[in-house]
Design an enzyme around this catalytic site. Structure first.
Site, PDB file in Angstrom:
ATOM      1  NE  ARG A 117       1.760  -0.900   8.236  1.00  0.00           N
ATOM      2  CZ  ARG A 117       2.119  -1.696   9.242  1.00  0.00           C
ATOM      3  NH1 ARG A 117       2.510  -1.204  10.406  1.00  0.00           N
ATOM      4  NH2 ARG A 117       2.133  -2.989   9.071  1.00  0.00           N
ATOM      5  CD  GLU A 156      -0.429  -0.110   5.190  1.00  0.00           C
ATOM      6  OE1 GLU A 156      -1.330  -0.820   5.685  1.00  0.00           O
ATOM      7  OE2 GLU A 156       0.752  -0.480   5.084  1.00  0.00           O
ATOM      8  CB  CYS A 200      -1.715  -3.321   2.709  1.00  0.00           C
ATOM      9  SG  CYS A 200      -1.453  -5.068   3.016  1.00  0.00           S
TER      10      CYS A 200
END
Ligand SMILES: Cc1cc2nc3c(=O)[nH]c(=O)nc-3n(C[C@H](O)[C@H](O)[C@H](O)COP(=O)(O)OP(=O)(O)OC[C@H]3O[C@@H](n4cnc5c(N)ncnc54)[C@H](O)[C@@H]3O)c2cc1C
Length: 302
Positions: free
Chosen positions: A177, A296, A226
């Site tokens: 990420r 995130e 998430c």
């Protein structure tokens, strides 16, 4: 922010940029939270350098929106305008094992289009909403794969040089990420190299991933996926769940009962509700495990 600079307003039609005044980001983000601003829809990639020079020259702050599926946006009148690439057909084409895809293309459609042409590898990305540009920025991934593994070339607007450039894979690093793109780079198109696989086999993989998502994620609720990245070797969702925090809420912002790392807007959650929920869960995890969870979700809350 309502654009009022006459020079900018006069230039937009020539640049092929459509202004959608008074756009609600609550209606353009999967969390359903966010205030009002002008949206500039860009129909020609080549217009970006001139557009951004104009905005910067007039000290107009801007942010770039993909599909809005990984964002928490502040409420009220927003202090910046939002840029977005208009979706145009055709947005993808194949050349042997290469797929050339526009950044505004829908990620799920890209996966299925490639699959139908016997190109696999991206099965895990099925069910990740949003655009290809957003997936590149985030290095989206799931079930052991990430889009960055297949990237060979990215065409992008580099704000630092104020021009459109092409970056080859060896000049880009893709991590969990995280990518090496500059924060103000704007992805325009990508060349992916995908392994050949029979469609039936790819479809089987897609079905397995779809089933995993359906059984573990609150897909019929408003979320941004998430909220936290998983810490090295751990699972943010498992830690939150072990602390008994599923269902914990602030106003209408709530930790999903289904997946503890998905925070959902169950009604009229405000940005402040969601931020407070994120801060409190972060604090509880830190107190119990000594782990600093990293977001995130991207915050546009300043
Ligand atoms: C139900 C659900 C499930 C999800 N599951 C996953 C998952 O399994 N794996 C995963 O990785 N993510 C997942 N996500 C999160 C999200 O879908 C991904 O991060 C997605 O790639 C974001 O793409 P987007 O176009 O919506 O980006 P946005 O949310 O619009 O933007 C995210 C960031 O990318 C930037 N950005 C967007 N487009 C561009 C561009 N063209 N150029 C430069 N910057 C750009 C934005 O400025 C912003 O900083 C999930 C989200 C939901 C709602």
């Amino acid at each position: 922010m309502k654009l009022s600079d006459p020079r900018i307003l006069a230039a937009l039609p020539e640049l092929g940029v459509e202004r959608i005044g008074g756009t609600s980001l609550a209606e353009r983000t999967s969390l359903g939270i966010g205030g009002i601003t002008d949206l500039l829809l860009i129909r020609r990639h080549s217009a970006l350098p001139d557009l951004i020079v104009l905005l910067r020259g007039a000290s107009v702050a801007y942010k770039f929106l993909g599909g809005g599926t990984n964002l928490l946006v502040r409420d009220g009148e927003l202090p910046w305008v939002v840029l977005q690439l208009a979706h145009q057909e055709p947005d993808m084409r194949l050349e042997g094992n290469y797929a050339h895809v526009d950044a505004a293309a829908d990620l799920g459609r890209t996966v299925t289009f490639c699959a139908k042409n016997d190109l696999g590898g991206m099965e895990g990305l099925i069910g990740v909403p949003g655009t290809v540009g957003g997936a590149l920025r985030m290095n989206a991934g799931a079930y052991g794969m990430q889009i960055g593994s297949y990237v060979r070339r990215v065409e992008l607007y580099r704000a630092a040089e104020a021009r459109i450039e092409t970056l080859r894979q060896n000049h880009i690093s893709f991590e969990y990420r995280h990518t090496s793109f500059a924060p103000d780079d704007i992805m325009l198109a990508v060349k992916l190299e995908l392994p050949s696989k029979p469609y039936r086999e790819i479809l089987q993989g897609i079905r397995v991933c779809n089933e995993k998502r359906r059984s573990s994620q609150p897909l019929n609720q408003k979320s941004a996926g998430c909220i936290f990245k998983n810490p090295p070797g751990g699972s943010a969702g498992r830690m939150i769940d072990e602390l008994g925090l599923k269902g914990f809420s602030v106003g209408d912002a709530r930790v999903s009962d289904r997946h503890a790392n998905f925070f959902v807007n169950v009604g009229r959650a405000t940005s402040a509700d969601m931020l407070s929920l994120i801060a409190q869960i972060h604090e509880r995890v830190h107190a119990a495990y000594g782990v600093e969870l990293e977001n995130e979700v991207i915050l546009w809350t300043e």
